[in-house]
Design a protein around this motif. Structure first.
Motif, PDB file in Angstrom:
ATOM      1  N   ARG A  66      49.782  37.294  37.660  1.00  0.00           N
ATOM      2  CA  ARG A  66      50.811  37.802  38.585  1.00  0.00           C
ATOM      3  C   ARG A  66      52.210  37.496  38.056  1.00  0.00           C
ATOM      4  NH1 ARG A  66      47.432  34.855  42.319  1.00  0.00           N
ATOM      5  NH2 ARG A  66      45.841  36.244  43.209  1.00  0.00           N
ATOM      6  N   LEU A  67      52.355  36.331  37.427  1.00  0.00           N
ATOM      7  CA  LEU A  67      53.651  35.949  36.862  1.00  0.00           C
ATOM      8  C   LEU A  67      54.028  36.867  35.710  1.00  0.00           C
ATOM      9  CD1 LEU A  67      55.961  33.853  36.918  1.00  0.00           C
ATOM     10  CD2 LEU A  67      54.624  32.467  35.330  1.00  0.00           C
ATOM     11  N   TRP A  68      53.065  37.131  34.811  1.00  0.00           N
ATOM     12  CA  TRP A  68      53.319  38.047  33.701  1.00  0.00           C
ATOM     13  C   TRP A  68      53.653  39.450  34.213  1.00  0.00           C
ATOM     14  CZ3 TRP A  68      48.367  35.907  31.052  1.00  0.00           C
ATOM     15  CH2 TRP A  68      48.702  34.767  30.306  1.00  0.00           C
ATOM     16  N   TYR A  69      52.938  39.856  35.250  1.00  0.00           N
ATOM     17  CA  TYR A  69      53.167  41.184  35.827  1.00  0.00           C
ATOM     18  C   TYR A  69      54.584  41.292  36.397  1.00  0.00           C
ATOM     19  CZ  TYR A  69      52.329  45.323  38.746  1.00  0.00           C
ATOM     20  OH  TYR A  69      52.386  46.573  39.333  1.00  0.00           O
ATOM     21  N   LYS A  70      55.024  40.239  37.103  1.00  0.00           N
ATOM     22  CA  LYS A  70      56.375  40.230  37.678  1.00  0.00           C
ATOM     23  C   LYS A  70      57.446  40.188  36.595  1.00  0.00           C
ATOM     24  CE  LYS A  70      55.181  38.079  42.107  1.00  0.00           C
ATOM     25  NZ  LYS A  70      55.344  36.875  42.979  1.00  0.00           N
ATOM     26  N   SER A  71      57.069  39.673  35.411  1.00  0.00           N
ATOM     27  CA  SER A  71      58.035  39.605  34.316  1.00  0.00           C
ATOM     28  C   SER A  71      58.107  40.929  33.558  1.00  0.00           C
ATOM     29  CB  SER A  71      57.664  38.478  33.352  1.00  0.00           C
ATOM     30  OG  SER A  71      56.523  38.819  32.588  1.00  0.00           O
ATOM     31  N   ARG A  72      57.437  41.964  34.118  1.00  0.00           N
ATOM     32  CA  ARG A  72      57.468  43.329  33.581  1.00  0.00           C
ATOM     33  C   ARG A  72      56.641  43.478  32.300  1.00  0.00           C
ATOM     34  NH1 ARG A  72      61.579  45.743  31.943  1.00  0.00           N
ATOM     35  NH2 ARG A  72      61.087  47.794  32.822  1.00  0.00           N
ATOM     36  N   ALA A  73      55.644  42.630  32.134  1.00  0.00           N
ATOM     37  CA  ALA A  73      54.712  42.817  31.019  1.00  0.00           C
ATOM     38  C   ALA A  73      53.737  43.918  31.393  1.00  0.00           C
ATOM     39  CB  ALA A  73      53.960  41.524  30.739  1.00  0.00           C
ATOM     40  N   VAL A  74      53.265  44.626  30.386  1.00  0.00           N
ATOM     41  CA  VAL A  74      52.183  45.596  30.582  1.00  0.00           C
ATOM     42  C   VAL A  74      50.875  44.834  30.400  1.00  0.00           C
ATOM     43  CG1 VAL A  74      51.068  47.696  29.727  1.00  0.00           C
ATOM     44  CG2 VAL A  74      53.572  47.505  29.734  1.00  0.00           C
ATOM     45  N   ILE A  75      50.009  44.880  31.397  1.00  0.00           N
ATOM     46  CA  ILE A  75      48.749  44.139  31.327  1.00  0.00           C
ATOM     47  C   ILE A  75      47.606  45.117  31.107  1.00  0.00           C
ATOM     48  CG2 ILE A  75      47.215  42.523  32.490  1.00  0.00           C
ATOM     49  CD1 ILE A  75      49.549  41.463  34.018  1.00  0.00           C
ATOM     50  N   VAL A  76      46.819  44.857  30.072  1.00  0.00           N
ATOM     51  CA  VAL A  76      45.717  45.759  29.735  1.00  0.00           C
ATOM     52  C   VAL A  76      44.415  44.969  29.722  1.00  0.00           C
ATOM     53  CG1 VAL A  76      47.277  47.189  28.366  1.00  0.00           C
ATOM     54  CG2 VAL A  76      45.908  45.448  27.225  1.00  0.00           C
ATOM     55  N   ALA A  77      43.330  45.629  30.111  1.00  0.00           N
ATOM     56  CA  ALA A  77      42.031  44.963  30.175  1.00  0.00           C
ATOM     57  C   ALA A  77      40.936  45.954  29.835  1.00  0.00           C
ATOM     58  CB  ALA A  77      41.796  44.375  31.561  1.00  0.00           C
ATOM     59  N   SER A  88      43.116  39.393  41.071  1.00  0.00           N
ATOM     60  CA  SER A  88      44.527  39.026  41.220  1.00  0.00           C
ATOM     61  C   SER A  88      45.267  39.975  42.159  1.00  0.00           C
ATOM     62  CB  SER A  88      45.220  39.032  39.856  1.00  0.00           C
ATOM     63  OG  SER A  88      45.309  40.354  39.352  1.00  0.00           O
ATOM     64  N   GLY A  89      44.604  41.075  42.552  1.00  0.00           N
ATOM     65  CA  GLY A  89      45.232  42.053  43.437  1.00  0.00           C
ATOM     66  C   GLY A  89      46.093  43.071  42.717  1.00  0.00           C
ATOM     67  N   LEU A  90      46.134  43.011  41.385  1.00  0.00           N
ATOM     68  CA  LEU A  90      47.021  43.895  40.624  1.00  0.00           C
ATOM     69  C   LEU A  90      46.475  45.314  40.480  1.00  0.00           C
ATOM     70  CD1 LEU A  90      48.220  41.468  37.798  1.00  0.00           C
ATOM     71  CD2 LEU A  90      49.379  42.080  39.939  1.00  0.00           C
ATOM     72  N   LEU A  91      45.216  45.532  40.894  1.00  0.00           N
ATOM     73  CA  LEU A  91      44.639  46.873  40.795  1.00  0.00           C
ATOM     74  C   LEU A  91      44.706  47.640  42.115  1.00  0.00           C
ATOM     75  CD1 LEU A  91      41.446  46.317  38.600  1.00  0.00           C
ATOM     76  CD2 LEU A  91      43.731  47.042  37.896  1.00  0.00           C
ATOM     77  N   ASP A  92      45.231  47.020  43.151  1.00  0.00           N
ATOM     78  CA  ASP A  92      45.320  47.683  44.450  1.00  0.00           C
ATOM     79  C   ASP A  92      46.139  48.971  44.338  1.00  0.00           C
ATOM     80  OD1 ASP A  92      43.938  45.526  45.331  1.00  0.00           O
ATOM     81  OD2 ASP A  92      45.514  44.717  46.627  1.00  0.00           O
ATOM     82  N   GLY A 126      50.845  52.872  33.780  1.00  0.00           N
ATOM     83  CA  GLY A 126      52.199  52.376  33.517  1.00  0.00           C
ATOM     84  C   GLY A 126      52.212  50.893  33.193  1.00  0.00           C
ATOM     85  N   ASP A 127      52.183  50.050  34.232  1.00  0.00           N
ATOM     86  CA  ASP A 127      52.209  48.612  34.014  1.00  0.00           C
ATOM     87  C   ASP A 127      50.810  48.008  33.909  1.00  0.00           C
ATOM     88  OD1 ASP A 127      51.572  49.162  36.617  1.00  0.00           O
ATOM     89  OD2 ASP A 127      53.309  48.150  37.491  1.00  0.00           O
ATOM     90  N   ILE A 128      49.791  48.813  34.216  1.00  0.00           N
ATOM     91  CA  ILE A 128      48.398  48.390  34.093  1.00  0.00           C
ATOM     92  C   ILE A 128      47.634  49.459  33.319  1.00  0.00           C
ATOM     93  CG2 ILE A 128      46.241  47.866  35.294  1.00  0.00           C
ATOM     94  CD1 ILE A 128      48.176  45.691  35.807  1.00  0.00           C
ATOM     95  N   VAL A 129      46.924  49.046  32.263  1.00  0.00           N
ATOM     96  CA  VAL A 129      46.099  49.976  31.483  1.00  0.00           C
ATOM     97  C   VAL A 129      44.700  49.392  31.396  1.00  0.00           C
ATOM     98  CG1 VAL A 129      45.867  51.294  29.345  1.00  0.00           C
ATOM     99  CG2 VAL A 129      48.138  50.567  30.105  1.00  0.00           C
ATOM    100  N   THR A 130      43.687  50.173  31.756  1.00  0.00           N
ATOM    101  CA  THR A 130      42.315  49.668  31.713  1.00  0.00           C
ATOM    102  C   THR A 130      41.431  50.591  30.884  1.00  0.00           C
ATOM    103  OG1 THR A 130      41.870  50.782  33.835  1.00  0.00           O
ATOM    104  CG2 THR A 130      42.409  48.430  33.904  1.00  0.00           C
ATOM    105  N   ALA A 131      40.390  49.987  30.315  1.00  0.00           N
ATOM    106  CA  ALA A 131      39.483  50.742  29.454  1.00  0.00           C
ATOM    107  C   ALA A 131      38.045  50.355  29.756  1.00  0.00           C
ATOM    108  CB  ALA A 131      39.797  50.476  27.978  1.00  0.00           C
TER     109      ALA A 131
END
Length: 280
Positions: A66-77, A88-92, A126-131
């Motif tokens: 959540r901290l990385w996400y708020k810092s405007r990082a792109v999170i990929v998984a 973490s709730g980031l996929l809602d 955008g800020d979340i990329v999943t594969a």
């Protein structure tokens, strides 16, 4: 998966080599938001082979995400790694990709996710990329190279590595494996009966008669145990059987559909596409 971690490093190294300059820097992250002033941060959550998905809920790790996400990082998984993001709730409210065997589990456990698709390989929100898939990280990294440094460089990397830049639909790999671990012996008996009568037009009455129970009881317990109605379950079995027939030899779809009890192959083709997401 160690191969995913080193594979990501290798792909970005190849991208730098093909570009003739250091466009990407790869570092392991084990603590809080890095202080390095990068143009853009991408946090990569690798896939894993663990079946213990509920363990993807370590509070310190979720807080970091959540901290990385708020810092405007792109999170990929990739693959099961998306469960870290869901916990973490980031996929809602977002569209998500994961391995086809995990799609239903992810969708059922996290209803706030907008959609879980087992057909495509990569989705960029955008800020979340999943594969999807254990080795889908290769297509994920090619996607990121194209996103941040352009299609031309991504194509150079894909050609050099003999990878398909556009990827291949996950639907080509999706298979149906009957689940007998639910503990309902009556429904296991019903499942075995369905499989043994696959080429016949078996009705719910036939199945309930074989299992010595009422149609109403069978329908209720069958859906609770398998997630399907008996009719839906039989169609899943037929499509899976058709896939095996197509893979094992040169046999036409007309022959396959006739063998499965369909006089009109066009009808079975529609069923096949509705279930698998692709035509035979």
């Amino acid at each position: 998966m160690p191969s995913a971690i080193t594979g990501v490093q290798d792909l970005f190294t190849i991208a730098n080599h093909q570009a003739g300059e250091s466009l990407f820097v790869v570092n392991p992250l084990t603590s809080a938001v890095p202080k390095t002033k990068w143009e853009r941060r991408v946090i990569f959550i690798p896939p894993c082979l663990s079946e213990d998905l509920p363990s993807f809920s370590h509070p310190d790790t979720l807080a970091l995400l959540r901290l990385w996400y708020k810092s405007r990082a792109v999170i990929v998984a990739a693959c099961a790694g998306v469960f870290w993001l869901s916990n973490s709730g980031l996929l809602d409210g977002k569209q998500v990709r994961t391995h086809w065997r995990l799609c239903q589990r992810l969708s059922d456990n996290f209803p706030n996710i907008k959609s879980v698709d087992g057909r495509e390989v990569v989705v960029d929100q955008g800020d979340i990329v999943t594969a999807a898939g254990l080795y889908a990280f290769q297509y994920l990294i090619l996607h990121l190279i194209a996103r941040f440094s352009g299609y031309t460089l991504a194509k150079k990397v894909s050609d050099f590595c003999l990878l398909d830049l556009n990827g291949r639909l996950q639907a080509y790999y999706n298979r149906f494996y009957p689940d007998f671990s639910h503990g309902d012996k009556l429904i296991v008996k019903a499942q075995q009966y369905c499989a043994s009568r696959l080429r016949l037009n078996v009705s719910v009455l036939d199945i309930s008669g074989h299992c010595h129970t009422s149609e109403r009881t069978l329908l209720r317990r069958f859906k609770e145990a398998t997630g399907f109605t008996p009719k839906q379950y039989i169609l899943q079995l037929k499509v899976e059987d058709a896939k095996k027939s197509m893979e094992q030899g040169k046999i036409s779809i007309d022959e396959i559909s006739a063998d499965l009890g369909y006089s009109d192959s066009s009808n079975f083709i529609k069923i096949f596409k509705s279930i698998s997401g692709i035509p035979p």
